[in-house]
Design a protein around this motif. Structure first.
Motif, PDB file in Angstrom:
ATOM      1  N   PHE A  70       0.852  -1.182   0.000  1.00 45.72           N
ATOM      2  CA  PHE A  70       0.000   0.000   0.000  1.00 45.72           C
ATOM      3  C   PHE A  70       0.891   1.236   0.000  1.00 45.72           C
ATOM      4  CE2 PHE A  70      -2.351  -3.393   2.034  1.00 45.72           C
ATOM      5  CZ  PHE A  70      -3.683  -3.193   1.696  1.00 45.72           C
ATOM      6  N   ALA A  71       0.751   2.127  -0.978  1.00 48.71           N
ATOM      7  CA  ALA A  71       1.581   3.332  -1.109  1.00 48.71           C
ATOM      8  C   ALA A  71       1.027   4.447  -0.219  1.00 48.71           C
ATOM      9  CB  ALA A  71       1.665   3.767  -2.559  1.00 48.71           C
ATOM     10  N   VAL A  72       1.221   4.293   1.079  1.00 48.72           N
ATOM     11  CA  VAL A  72       0.670   5.214   2.075  1.00 48.72           C
ATOM     12  C   VAL A  72       1.285   6.609   1.949  1.00 48.72           C
ATOM     13  CG1 VAL A  72       0.417   5.641   4.547  1.00 48.72           C
ATOM     14  CG2 VAL A  72       0.180   3.318   3.659  1.00 48.72           C
ATOM     15  N   GLY A  73       2.604   6.705   1.835  1.00 44.93           N
ATOM     16  CA  GLY A  73       3.274   8.006   1.796  1.00 44.93           C
ATOM     17  C   GLY A  73       2.809   8.889   0.656  1.00 44.93           C
ATOM     18  N   ALA A  74       2.754   8.339  -0.536  1.00 40.76           N
ATOM     19  CA  ALA A  74       2.308   9.116  -1.699  1.00 40.76           C
ATOM     20  C   ALA A  74       0.863   9.576  -1.518  1.00 40.76           C
ATOM     21  CB  ALA A  74       2.465   8.298  -2.979  1.00 40.76           C
ATOM     22  N   TRP A  75       0.030   8.709  -0.949  1.00 41.14           N
ATOM     23  CA  TRP A  75      -1.375   9.072  -0.739  1.00 41.14           C
ATOM     24  C   TRP A  75      -1.490  10.214   0.276  1.00 41.14           C
ATOM     25  CZ3 TRP A  75      -4.979   9.078   3.211  1.00 41.14           C
ATOM     26  CH2 TRP A  75      -6.320   9.246   2.807  1.00 41.14           C
ATOM     27  N   LEU A  76      -0.740  10.124   1.362  1.00 42.52           N
ATOM     28  CA  LEU A  76      -0.782  11.184   2.369  1.00 42.52           C
ATOM     29  C   LEU A  76      -0.308  12.523   1.791  1.00 42.52           C
ATOM     30  CD1 LEU A  76       0.583   9.219   5.446  1.00 42.52           C
ATOM     31  CD2 LEU A  76      -1.725  10.173   5.212  1.00 42.52           C
ATOM     32  N   ARG A  77       0.770  12.493   1.026  1.00 39.20           N
ATOM     33  CA  ARG A  77       1.274  13.741   0.422  1.00 39.20           C
ATOM     34  C   ARG A  77       0.306  14.301  -0.609  1.00 39.20           C
ATOM     35  NH1 ARG A  77       5.976  10.993   1.131  1.00 39.20           N
ATOM     36  NH2 ARG A  77       5.963  10.177  -0.979  1.00 39.20           N
ATOM     37  N   ALA A  78      -0.392  13.439  -1.354  1.00 34.87           N
ATOM     38  CA  ALA A  78      -1.375  13.920  -2.337  1.00 34.87           C
ATOM     39  C   ALA A  78      -2.506  14.670  -1.627  1.00 34.87           C
ATOM     40  CB  ALA A  78      -1.927  12.757  -3.156  1.00 34.87           C
ATOM     41  N   GLY A  79      -2.860  14.238  -0.433  1.00 31.98           N
ATOM     42  CA  GLY A  79      -3.916  14.895   0.332  1.00 31.98           C
ATOM     43  C   GLY A  79      -3.460  16.165   1.025  1.00 31.98           C
ATOM     44  N   ASP A  80      -2.134  16.292   1.225  1.00 34.05           N
ATOM     45  CA  ASP A  80      -1.573  17.462   1.893  1.00 34.05           C
ATOM     46  C   ASP A  80      -0.202  17.749   1.288  1.00 34.05           C
ATOM     47  OD1 ASP A  80      -0.568  19.442   3.531  1.00 34.05           O
ATOM     48  OD2 ASP A  80      -0.815  18.312   5.396  1.00 34.05           O
ATOM     49  N   PRO A  81      -0.147  18.511   0.181  1.00 31.12           N
ATOM     50  CA  PRO A  81       1.126  18.775  -0.504  1.00 31.12           C
ATOM     51  C   PRO A  81       2.190  19.422   0.384  1.00 31.12           C
ATOM     52  CG  PRO A  81      -0.720  19.462  -1.858  1.00 31.12           C
ATOM     53  CD  PRO A  81      -1.281  19.106  -0.507  1.00 31.12           C
ATOM     54  N   GLN A  82       1.802  20.056   1.487  1.00 30.19           N
ATOM     55  CA  GLN A  82       2.759  20.673   2.406  1.00 30.19           C
ATOM     56  C   GLN A  82       3.406  19.651   3.351  1.00 30.19           C
ATOM     57  OE1 GLN A  82       3.434  23.919   1.956  1.00 30.19           O
ATOM     58  NE2 GLN A  82       1.953  23.786   0.291  1.00 30.19           N
ATOM     59  N   LEU A  83       2.937  18.436   3.313  1.00 26.79           N
ATOM     60  CA  LEU A  83       3.360  17.415   4.262  1.00 26.79           C
ATOM     61  C   LEU A  83       4.842  17.068   4.158  1.00 26.79           C
ATOM     62  CD1 LEU A  83       2.195  15.663   6.501  1.00 26.79           C
ATOM     63  CD2 LEU A  83       1.652  13.947   4.779  1.00 26.79           C
ATOM     64  N   GLY A  84       5.369  16.981   2.943  1.00 31.92           N
ATOM     65  CA  GLY A  84       6.786  16.641   2.776  1.00 31.92           C
ATOM     66  C   GLY A  84       7.057  15.198   3.141  1.00 31.92           C
ATOM     67  N   ARG A  85       8.047  14.996   3.994  1.00 35.39           N
ATOM     68  CA  ARG A  85       8.421  13.638   4.390  1.00 35.39           C
ATOM     69  C   ARG A  85       7.357  13.027   5.298  1.00 35.39           C
ATOM     70  NH1 ARG A  85      14.475  13.769   6.389  1.00 35.39           N
ATOM     71  NH2 ARG A  85      13.758  11.774   7.136  1.00 35.39           N
ATOM     72  N   VAL A  86       7.239  11.724   5.204  1.00 37.02           N
ATOM     73  CA  VAL A  86       6.281  11.003   6.039  1.00 37.02           C
ATOM     74  C   VAL A  86       6.990   9.850   6.739  1.00 37.02           C
ATOM     75  CG1 VAL A  86       4.283  11.609   4.632  1.00 37.02           C
ATOM     76  CG2 VAL A  86       5.550   9.529   4.121  1.00 37.02           C
ATOM     77  N   PHE A  87       6.385   9.363   7.779  1.00 36.33           N
ATOM     78  CA  PHE A  87       6.950   8.283   8.575  1.00 36.33           C
ATOM     79  C   PHE A  87       7.069   6.987   7.781  1.00 36.33           C
ATOM     80  CE2 PHE A  87       6.074   4.748  11.602  1.00 36.33           C
ATOM     81  CZ  PHE A  87       7.300   4.762  12.239  1.00 36.33           C
ATOM     82  N   MET A  88       6.037   6.626   7.012  1.00 38.23           N
ATOM     83  CA  MET A  88       6.086   5.384   6.243  1.00 38.23           C
ATOM     84  C   MET A  88       5.708   5.643   4.795  1.00 38.23           C
ATOM     85  SD  MET A  88       2.800   3.353   7.686  1.00 38.23           S
ATOM     86  CE  MET A  88       1.633   4.417   8.499  1.00 38.23           C
ATOM     87  N   GLU A  89       6.491   5.097   3.909  1.00 40.42           N
ATOM     88  CA  GLU A  89       6.217   5.231   2.477  1.00 40.42           C
ATOM     89  C   GLU A  89       5.281   4.135   1.982  1.00 40.42           C
ATOM     90  OE1 GLU A  89       6.712   7.419   0.087  1.00 40.42           O
ATOM     91  OE2 GLU A  89       7.715   8.765   1.466  1.00 40.42           O
ATOM     92  N   VAL A  90       5.635   2.890   2.277  1.00 39.91           N
ATOM     93  CA  VAL A  90       4.855   1.757   1.777  1.00 39.91           C
ATOM     94  C   VAL A  90       4.576   0.806   2.937  1.00 39.91           C
ATOM     95  CG1 VAL A  90       4.789  -0.182   0.149  1.00 39.91           C
ATOM     96  CG2 VAL A  90       5.928   1.951  -0.495  1.00 39.91           C
ATOM     97  N   ALA A  91       3.310   0.480   3.126  1.00 34.12           N
ATOM     98  CA  ALA A  91       2.932  -0.532   4.111  1.00 34.12           C
ATOM     99  C   ALA A  91       2.897  -1.868   3.383  1.00 34.12           C
ATOM    100  CB  ALA A  91       1.565  -0.214   4.704  1.00 34.12           C
ATOM    101  N   VAL A  92       3.679  -2.825   3.881  1.00 33.77           N
ATOM    102  CA  VAL A  92       3.810  -4.132   3.226  1.00 33.77           C
ATOM    103  C   VAL A  92       3.355  -5.215   4.188  1.00 33.77           C
ATOM    104  CG1 VAL A  92       5.429  -5.759   2.184  1.00 33.77           C
ATOM    105  CG2 VAL A  92       5.758  -3.307   1.847  1.00 33.77           C
ATOM    106  N   LEU A  93       2.546  -6.131   3.696  1.00 36.25           N
ATOM    107  CA  LEU A  93       2.169  -7.308   4.467  1.00 36.25           C
ATOM    108  C   LEU A  93       2.527  -8.537   3.643  1.00 36.25           C
ATOM    109  CD1 LEU A  93       0.814  -8.680   6.889  1.00 36.25           C
ATOM    110  CD2 LEU A  93      -1.323  -8.610   5.589  1.00 36.25           C
ATOM    111  N   ARG A  94       3.426  -9.351   4.184  1.00 35.26           N
ATOM    112  CA  ARG A  94       3.757 -10.641   3.565  1.00 35.26           C
ATOM    113  C   ARG A  94       2.955 -11.690   4.317  1.00 35.26           C
ATOM    114  NH1 ARG A  94       9.779 -12.040   2.053  1.00 35.26           N
ATOM    115  NH2 ARG A  94       9.268 -10.308   0.666  1.00 35.26           N
TER     116      ARG A  94
END
Length: 121
Positions: A70-94
């Motif tokens: 799940f591309a969490v980081g890109a989604w969060l930044r798309a919702g808030d362009p001022q956000l910049g860096r985020v704690f997690m980029e991709v949530a992965v479940l194996r």
């Protein structure tokens, strides 16, 4: 009439805002000795779920190791362009598909700072 088989569904919700993660990019892959095989790629719909033949049980899946991304980081930044860096980029479940005839539902509940990803019903 074609009988549906198991399937793997992906769903994501930003629990801090209560919003389904519409537009979030996701991937689902099968893992084996030869590497990985892409099963599904797309974006989540208005309800936060992936509408794909694999999710609907229209395409066969096999027992064994799989990975949901799940591309969490890109989604969060798309919702808030001022956000910049985020704690997690991709949530992965194996995870393991034990019985290909059973449906596997993977709901991701997340915030900017954490997540819960589990097998749902």
């Amino acid at each position: 009439m074609t009988m549906a088989i198991g399937g793997i569904s992906l769903h994501a919700v930003d629990v801090a805002s209560g919003r389904p993660a519409q537009g979030m990019a996701v991937e689902l892959v099968a893992l084996d000795a030869g590497g990985e095989r892409l099963l599904a790629r797309g974006t989540l719909g208005a309800g936060g779920a992936l509408d794909h033949p694999v999710a609907r049980g229209e395409l066969p899946i096999t027992a064994g190791a799989h990975e949901a991304r799940f591309a969490v980081g890109a989604w969060l930044r798309a919702g808030d362009p001022q956000l910049g860096r985020v704690f997690m980029e991709v949530a992965v479940l194996r995870f393991e598909v034990l019985d290909p005839a059973e449906h596997v539902h993977l709901p991701l509940k997340f915030t900017r700072w954490g997540l819960a990803l589990f097998r749902g019903s």
